[in-house]
Every structure is written in C-alpha cells, then in structure tokens.
Design a protein around this motif. Structure first.
Motif, PDB file in Angstrom:
ATOM      1  N   LEU A 145       0.805  -1.218   0.000  1.00  0.00           N
ATOM      2  CA  LEU A 145       0.000   0.000   0.000  1.00  0.00           C
ATOM      3  C   LEU A 145       0.842   1.273   0.000  1.00  0.00           C
ATOM      4  O   LEU A 145       0.300   2.367   0.150  1.00  0.00           O
ATOM      5  CB  LEU A 145      -0.925   0.020   1.228  1.00  0.00           C
ATOM      6  N   SER A 146       2.131   1.158  -0.209  1.00  0.00           N
ATOM      7  CA  SER A 146       3.014   2.328  -0.109  1.00  0.00           C
ATOM      8  C   SER A 146       2.675   3.408  -1.140  1.00  0.00           C
ATOM      9  O   SER A 146       2.852   4.601  -0.870  1.00  0.00           O
ATOM     10  CB  SER A 146       4.475   1.897  -0.268  1.00  0.00           C
ATOM     11  N   ARG A 147       2.191   3.021  -2.314  1.00  0.00           N
ATOM     12  CA  ARG A 147       1.890   3.995  -3.361  1.00  0.00           C
ATOM     13  C   ARG A 147       0.443   4.484  -3.302  1.00  0.00           C
ATOM     14  O   ARG A 147       0.072   5.399  -4.054  1.00  0.00           O
ATOM     15  CB  ARG A 147       2.160   3.371  -4.738  1.00  0.00           C
ATOM     16  N   LEU A 148      -0.355   3.915  -2.433  1.00  0.00           N
ATOM     17  CA  LEU A 148      -1.781   4.222  -2.430  1.00  0.00           C
ATOM     18  C   LEU A 148      -2.098   5.700  -2.178  1.00  0.00           C
ATOM     19  O   LEU A 148      -2.937   6.273  -2.891  1.00  0.00           O
ATOM     20  CB  LEU A 148      -2.501   3.334  -1.413  1.00  0.00           C
ATOM     21  N   PRO A 149      -1.500   6.371  -1.192  1.00  0.00           N
ATOM     22  CA  PRO A 149      -1.842   7.784  -0.968  1.00  0.00           C
ATOM     23  C   PRO A 149      -1.642   8.648  -2.209  1.00  0.00           C
ATOM     24  O   PRO A 149      -2.485   9.487  -2.545  1.00  0.00           O
ATOM     25  CB  PRO A 149      -0.917   8.191   0.178  1.00  0.00           C
ATOM     26  N   VAL A 154     -13.133   4.165  -5.533  1.00  0.00           N
ATOM     27  CA  VAL A 154     -13.228   3.035  -4.606  1.00  0.00           C
ATOM     28  C   VAL A 154     -11.891   2.312  -4.554  1.00  0.00           C
ATOM     29  O   VAL A 154     -11.299   1.996  -5.595  1.00  0.00           O
ATOM     30  CB  VAL A 154     -14.330   2.047  -5.038  1.00  0.00           C
ATOM     31  N   VAL A 155     -11.407   2.054  -3.360  1.00  0.00           N
ATOM     32  CA  VAL A 155     -10.242   1.200  -3.153  1.00  0.00           C
ATOM     33  C   VAL A 155     -10.747  -0.210  -2.852  1.00  0.00           C
ATOM     34  O   VAL A 155     -11.636  -0.386  -2.010  1.00  0.00           O
ATOM     35  CB  VAL A 155      -9.373   1.710  -1.985  1.00  0.00           C
ATOM     36  N   VAL A 156     -10.190  -1.184  -3.548  1.00  0.00           N
ATOM     37  CA  VAL A 156     -10.592  -2.582  -3.374  1.00  0.00           C
ATOM     38  C   VAL A 156      -9.373  -3.347  -2.884  1.00  0.00           C
ATOM     39  O   VAL A 156      -8.362  -3.416  -3.592  1.00  0.00           O
ATOM     40  CB  VAL A 156     -11.106  -3.187  -4.692  1.00  0.00           C
ATOM     41  N   VAL A 157      -9.457  -3.914  -1.698  1.00  0.00           N
ATOM     42  CA  VAL A 157      -8.280  -4.546  -1.093  1.00  0.00           C
ATOM     43  C   VAL A 157      -8.555  -5.970  -0.648  1.00  0.00           C
ATOM     44  O   VAL A 157      -9.691  -6.338  -0.355  1.00  0.00           O
ATOM     45  CB  VAL A 157      -7.774  -3.740   0.126  1.00  0.00           C
ATOM     46  N   ALA A 158      -7.479  -6.747  -0.598  1.00  0.00           N
ATOM     47  CA  ALA A 158      -7.538  -8.060   0.029  1.00  0.00           C
ATOM     48  C   ALA A 158      -7.788  -7.874   1.522  1.00  0.00           C
ATOM     49  O   ALA A 158      -7.466  -6.835   2.103  1.00  0.00           O
ATOM     50  CB  ALA A 158      -6.226  -8.812  -0.204  1.00  0.00           C
ATOM     51  N   GLN A 177      -5.403  -1.282   7.454  1.00  0.00           N
ATOM     52  CA  GLN A 177      -4.405  -0.320   6.980  1.00  0.00           C
ATOM     53  C   GLN A 177      -5.026   0.617   5.950  1.00  0.00           C
ATOM     54  O   GLN A 177      -4.770   1.828   5.957  1.00  0.00           O
ATOM     55  CB  GLN A 177      -3.210  -1.058   6.373  1.00  0.00           C
ATOM     56  N   ALA A 178      -5.854   0.076   5.076  1.00  0.00           N
ATOM     57  CA  ALA A 178      -6.489   0.895   4.033  1.00  0.00           C
ATOM     58  C   ALA A 178      -7.424   1.931   4.646  1.00  0.00           C
ATOM     59  O   ALA A 178      -7.493   3.074   4.181  1.00  0.00           O
ATOM     60  CB  ALA A 178      -7.251   0.006   3.059  1.00  0.00           C
ATOM     61  N   LEU A 196     -14.536   1.937   0.072  1.00  0.00           N
ATOM     62  CA  LEU A 196     -13.675   0.786   0.365  1.00  0.00           C
ATOM     63  C   LEU A 196     -14.461  -0.499   0.198  1.00  0.00           C
ATOM     64  O   LEU A 196     -15.519  -0.679   0.811  1.00  0.00           O
ATOM     65  CB  LEU A 196     -13.138   0.876   1.800  1.00  0.00           C
ATOM     66  N   TRP A 197     -13.950  -1.387  -0.661  1.00  0.00           N
ATOM     67  CA  TRP A 197     -14.469  -2.739  -0.805  1.00  0.00           C
ATOM     68  C   TRP A 197     -13.380  -3.705  -0.364  1.00  0.00           C
ATOM     69  O   TRP A 197     -12.202  -3.473  -0.611  1.00  0.00           O
ATOM     70  CB  TRP A 197     -14.843  -3.049  -2.248  1.00  0.00           C
ATOM     71  N   VAL A 198     -13.786  -4.772   0.295  1.00  0.00           N
ATOM     72  CA  VAL A 198     -12.834  -5.753   0.811  1.00  0.00           C
ATOM     73  C   VAL A 198     -13.150  -7.126   0.239  1.00  0.00           C
ATOM     74  O   VAL A 198     -14.317  -7.543   0.209  1.00  0.00           O
ATOM     75  CB  VAL A 198     -12.881  -5.805   2.352  1.00  0.00           C
TER      76      VAL A 198
END
Length: 252
Positions: free
Chosen positions: A66-70, A84-88, A94-95, A105-107
């Motif tokens: 997630l280092s590049r996410l911001p 929308v951020v979609v993460v494992a 953290q997201a 946010l979708w998980v």
C-alpha cells in the motif's frame, strides 16, 4: 512483481466487474475500462466504469503493497467522480487509515467475494481534470457543437483556453462522453468474450489496445507498461488523434 500477482489482481478485477454488472450499474450506454491512464500517463486506474459518472477502482491484492496508495488516490480523486479502493482482507485496517473522506472501500473477504465497507461519495470533476480527459479532437468537437468556429488548426492550449469559458458541468459531461467513445470498442469486445468464456478470462479484452480487434480475441497479448512522468513541454510529446504520444526519433 511477485509471483502470482497478475492472477491475483485479475481475480479481484473480475469480482469488481461482476459486482458492477450484478448491481445493474452497467447499461447499454456504459463502458468498462481496464488500466486507464490519467494525469499525463502518470497514473493508471485498475478498473474504470463510465456511466452517469466516472468511477475509478484501485485494486490491492494480497501480493501488493500500500506504499503507493496515498499518491494514487490524490490523483484519482481529481479525475474520477467516484473512487473506490478494493483490497484483500489483510489490508482492510491499513487501508481505512489511508483513504481520505469520500473514497469508498471494498474488501475481498474470500477469493472473488467483495463486501462494501465504505460507500463512495460523489466528487464532481473540476475544469482542469475534465479537460485532461479529452483529446484535442474531443475538444474541437465540443467547441464546434457549442458554436465556436475557426478552430480547425488551433493548438490544444488555445482550445483549452476557450473551453475554460464553459460551465464545468458541461466540460464534465463532454469528458465523460469522450471517455466512453474512446473505449467503446474494447468494452464491446469484452462483453462478447465474457458471454463465451466468463469474466476472469475476458478481462484483458478491456485494455484499449484491443479496440480494433475484429477476429478471434482468444489470444490477446498482455503488456505491463510503466507509468510515465512526462513534463508538459517534453520535446517528443505530441498530440495525436487518440491522445498524447511520444514522437519517434529519426535515426541519423
């Protein structure tokens, strides 16, 4: 790139698309896009839906970081009306700390199973991002339709200056329509493939370089293109009908 990364990302991409299709967000006038570049090619959105709004989806699978996410979100928040951020599942907490207000946010709770945690808010496009989503050809068409004349040979900078005099809502509508036209063919190819082979195997058809496919699309080449950071005044950056491209150097 870690082993398994392309497959993990494609799995989540397919899940995002299926959720959008099941939720009836995709109609006959909508277009789905994979790997859409924005901000002078400096960022690529994993999935984009252009319907009544421009939706951007940034995916982080279990093999990502997630280092590049911001930085990605800072750019995408100005170029998409919903984000929308979609993460494992392992990145959920953290997201939540990294995403700003308004971003959804979708998980992925289980492989291919998504759950909405935060609903995205509408963030209207502003003038500069809307203009950046249009090619010079798009701008000429928009201005001509609004009665502006003698712009056939006008450079892009002049077209943008004229366009700034129009309401930002009109520019946003024009940008949205331009994106739909640009990616319509690849979306149609995807729809045809998805009906035959399913979403996972059809995802690659959404990449724009497949827009001219007219025969079999079972074997589509895959490329991992680098994100480019080019200055506006780069000497080899020229405006082509499909957008900005790097001019080929002639050999001495």
């Amino acid at each position: 790139m870690m082993v398994g990364a392309p497959r993990a990302e494609t799995r989540i991409k397919a899940a995002v698309i299926d959720r959008l299709l099941d939720g009836r967000y995709v109609d006959a006038n909508s277009v789905l896009i994979s790997e859409m570049t924005v901000a002078n090619w400096t960022r690529r959105a994993d999935i984009v839906l252009a319907n009544g709004k421009l939706w951007g989806f940034e995916i982080k699978s279990e093999v990502d970081r997630l280092s590049r996410l911001p930085g990605q979100l800072a750019t995408f928040a100005t170029h998409f009306e919903k984000l929308v951020v979609v993460v494992a599942a392992r990145f959920e907490e953290q997201a939540k700390k990294l995403i700003p207000d308004g971003v959804g946010l979708w998980v992925e709770e289980e492989p291919g199973q998504l759950k909405e945690r935060i609903r995205p808010k509408v963030m209207p496009l502003k003038t500069d991002p809307a203009l950046s989503l249009m090619t010079a050809t798009d701008l000429r068409s928009f201005l001509a339709c609004n009665g502006v004349k003698q712009i056939k040979d006008a450079p892009r900078a002049a077209l943008e200056n004229i366009a700034r005099g129009f309401p930002v809502a009109d520019l946003a509508n024009a940008a949205r329509d331009a994106v739909k036209r640009r990616y319509r063919r690849s979306h149609q190819v995807f729809v045809e493939q998805q009906a035959r082979v399913g979403t996972f195997d059809a995802v690659q058809a959404l990449r724009r370089f497949n827009r001219t496919t007219v025969a079999s699309t079972d074997h589509v080449p895959q490329f991992d293109l680098p994100e480019l950071d080019l200055a506006e005044d780069h000497p080899l950056l020229v405006q082509a009908p499909a957008g900005r491209v790097l001019k080929r150097r002639r050999r001495a």
